[in-house]
Structure formats: structure tokens, C-alpha cells
Design a protein around this motif. Structure first.
Motif, PDB file in Angstrom:
ATOM      1  N   THR A  25       8.634  34.718  37.666  1.00 47.33           N
ATOM      2  CA  THR A  25       8.262  36.067  37.242  1.00 47.33           C
ATOM      3  C   THR A  25       9.364  37.065  37.547  1.00 47.33           C
ATOM      4  O   THR A  25       9.727  37.889  36.690  1.00 47.33           O
ATOM      5  CB  THR A  25       6.959  36.501  37.926  1.00 47.33           C
ATOM      6  N   THR A 214       1.308  35.678  39.595  1.00 48.31           N
ATOM      7  CA  THR A 214       2.176  36.240  38.570  1.00 48.31           C
ATOM      8  C   THR A 214       2.034  37.751  38.483  1.00 48.31           C
ATOM      9  O   THR A 214       3.037  38.477  38.390  1.00 48.31           O
ATOM     10  CB  THR A 214       1.865  35.584  37.211  1.00 48.31           C
ATOM     11  N   ALA A 218       4.996  40.302  39.455  1.00 46.84           N
ATOM     12  CA  ALA A 218       5.505  41.174  38.399  1.00 46.84           C
ATOM     13  C   ALA A 218       5.535  42.627  38.877  1.00 46.84           C
ATOM     14  O   ALA A 218       6.506  43.363  38.625  1.00 46.84           O
ATOM     15  CB  ALA A 218       4.645  41.048  37.144  1.00 46.84           C
ATOM     16  N   HIS A 260       5.546  32.044  31.732  1.00 49.00           N
ATOM     17  CA  HIS A 260       6.341  33.100  32.351  1.00 49.00           C
ATOM     18  C   HIS A 260       7.526  33.533  31.497  1.00 49.00           C
ATOM     19  O   HIS A 260       7.965  34.689  31.563  1.00 49.00           O
ATOM     20  CB  HIS A 260       6.846  32.640  33.724  1.00 49.00           C
TER      21      HIS A 260
END
Length: 270
Positions: A25, A214, A218, A260
């Protein structure tokens, strides 16, 4: 300048969650990834088989090795494993005056396997949560942090935001994906500036392994150059698109990973 981001978390040899998902990520969003491993986990898309927590002193050594040498612009904390590791992580981050800390209070894997020892809940709540710029609990994790039953309604989510904020973080992103009575998945972000609602259509896919990892990574990748609200908004868009593109992958027989690199890889193999 490219942001340097540190993930402190456990591993996933199947590549969909944990350290591996965080590094993917960070990279997909243009940040440079560094890492400190808290636990080595034997898992795949079908579940967790076992894990071994690393010695707290060794976790601390990893964090020191990175922060003594590399400018770190944000930190993502995932799987902590036990109270001793939580204490070591809190001590070293405090020593290095770490900033832009995003805490994903990982307690249970997608398969239902526990990833946090019972004695570690208090350590995470009392040591790590107050250090965080943002915490990103889902509803079962929020219930554990607050010591309440995991029987949430949409009204409960909004009512208990002040209780989560009272634990000490600057911001709380309460994720509502476990509420199944809607065609939308709704998250609530709250801080001193107020509360904002983020709603997105639910995506029907079995490839939802590592979604929490994720999203939090992020946000951490974006936070050095954006506000918390904007980081959350862009991170949620990234995750939504990664879920929507996940059927392009064929990984495992259980809950597969999100895609991703959906923005970077061609649709068809060359």
C-alpha cells in the motif's frame, strides 16, 4: 519529498494482510516503506494457523534501527500480539517523538482467529491509543476497547464516538463494515473539528483479506502531505477501487487479497 513511512505489524506469508499489505500500500501510493515486525504469522487466505510473537527487546531494536537512521514521516501500527510488545513499541515511539501515528487495533483475523493476547487489550488501549493521531477500529475492536457488547447499530456508532475519542487519540475512524443491514458501508470520522460520514456502496467479492491493514496503511502513507480528513477520504477511495479490482487476482481458496496495484498494473498481462 517522498514520505518515509514505518509499519509496525505482524507478517502474512500469503501477502494480503499485515506487513506485506502495508508495504504494498505504501508503495502503491508513492511512499517509501520501512518496517518492524512484531510477530511471525503462519496464515493464508483461509485463516491463521499459528503465530510467534517476537521478543519485545528485538521489536524495540528494529524500531530503533529504523528511526536512528531514517526520517520517518508517519507510522502505522498493526498487530501487536501481547502486552510486552505494546509496551516496547510505545516506549520507542515516545523516545523518538514519532508523529502521524495511525493505529489499527488488530485483534482478530478475518477468519476469526485471535491475533492479540487478552492481557494486551489494556496495554493497547492505555499506552498506544493515546499516542495515536488516528485510530481505525472496526466495530468488534471498538467494542473490546470500550468494554461493551458487540451488538452495534448505526445509532450506537454515532453515540459512542465520544467514548472512543475520550480514550485519548486525536481522531477516531469507526468503521461500520460489520453492519450488514445496508447496501452501503458507512464509516464515521471524528475529532476536535467535528464528525464526518464516509459512505460507499458495498462490493460483492470474497477478496476482502487485509482490508483493515490496507486502509490504515493508506491513511499513513497520505498523512504526511494531507489533512486527516483528506487522507481518510483518499485512502477509502483507494481501498474501494482495490476491492473492485480484486477479482483480477486469483490468490488462494478463501478470502483473497485486494488488488493493491490496481492503478499500476495493466488490466491484461503483457
Amino acid at each position: 519529498m517522498i514520505a518515509n513511512v514505518l509499519t509496525i505489524a505482524g507478517t502474512d506469508p500469503s501477502g494480503g494482510a499485515g506487513i506485506q499489505a502495508d508495504i504494498k500500500t505504501f508503495s502503491a501510493l508513492g511512499a517509501y516503506a520501512t518496517s518492524a515486525i512484531t510477530a511471525v504469522v503462519a496464515q493464508n487466505t483461509q485463516g491463521v494457523r499459528s503465530y510467534v510473537a517476537l521478543e519485545p527487546s528485538f521489536v524495540a531494536d528494529q524500531i530503533d534501527a529504523v528511526l536512528d537512521d531514517v526520517r520517518i514521516d508517519a507510522v502505522k501500527i498493526g498487530m501487536i500480539a501481547n502486552a510486552q510488545v505494546a509496551e516496547a513499541v510505545a516506549d520507542r515511539l515516545r523516545h523518538h517523538a514519532a508523529r502521524n501515528i495511525v493505529l489499527d487495533p488488530v485483534m482478530v483475523a478475518k477468519s476469526g482467529h485471535a491475533l492479540l493476547a487478552p492481557d494486551a487489550v489494556a496495554a493497547v488501549r492505555d499506552l498506544l491509543v493515546p499516542m495515536a493521531t488516528l485510530i481505525t477500529p472496526n466495530l468488534p475492536e471498538a467494542a473490546v476497547l470500550l468494554g461493551r457488547e458487540d451488538d452495534w447499530t448505526a445509532e450506537d456508532m454515532r453515540a459512542h464516538l465520544p467514548d472512543l475519542l475520550a480514550l485519548g487519540p486525536e481522531w477516531v475512524l469507526l468503521k461500520g463494515g460489520h453492519l450488514q443491514d445496508s447496501t452501503e458501508s458507512t464509516d464515521l470520522l471524528t475529532g476536535a473539528a467535528g464528525t464526518e460520514t464516509f459512505a460507499a456502496p458495498r462490493i460483492t467479492t470474497r477478496n476482502d483479506h487485509g482490508t483493515g491493514c490496507t486502509l490504515s496503511s493508506a491513511i499513513a502513507a497520505l498523512l504526511p502531505s494531507r489533512s486527516v480528513t483528506q487522507s481518510v477520504r483518499e485512502a477509502k477511495t483507494f481501498l474501494h477501487d482495490a476491492l473492485a479490482a480484486s477479482d483480477a487476482l486469483d490468490v488462494g481458496h478463501g478470502h483473497g487479497p485486494v488488488h493493491h496495484f490496481h492503478r499500476l498494473w495493466p488490466r491484461e498481462p503483457r
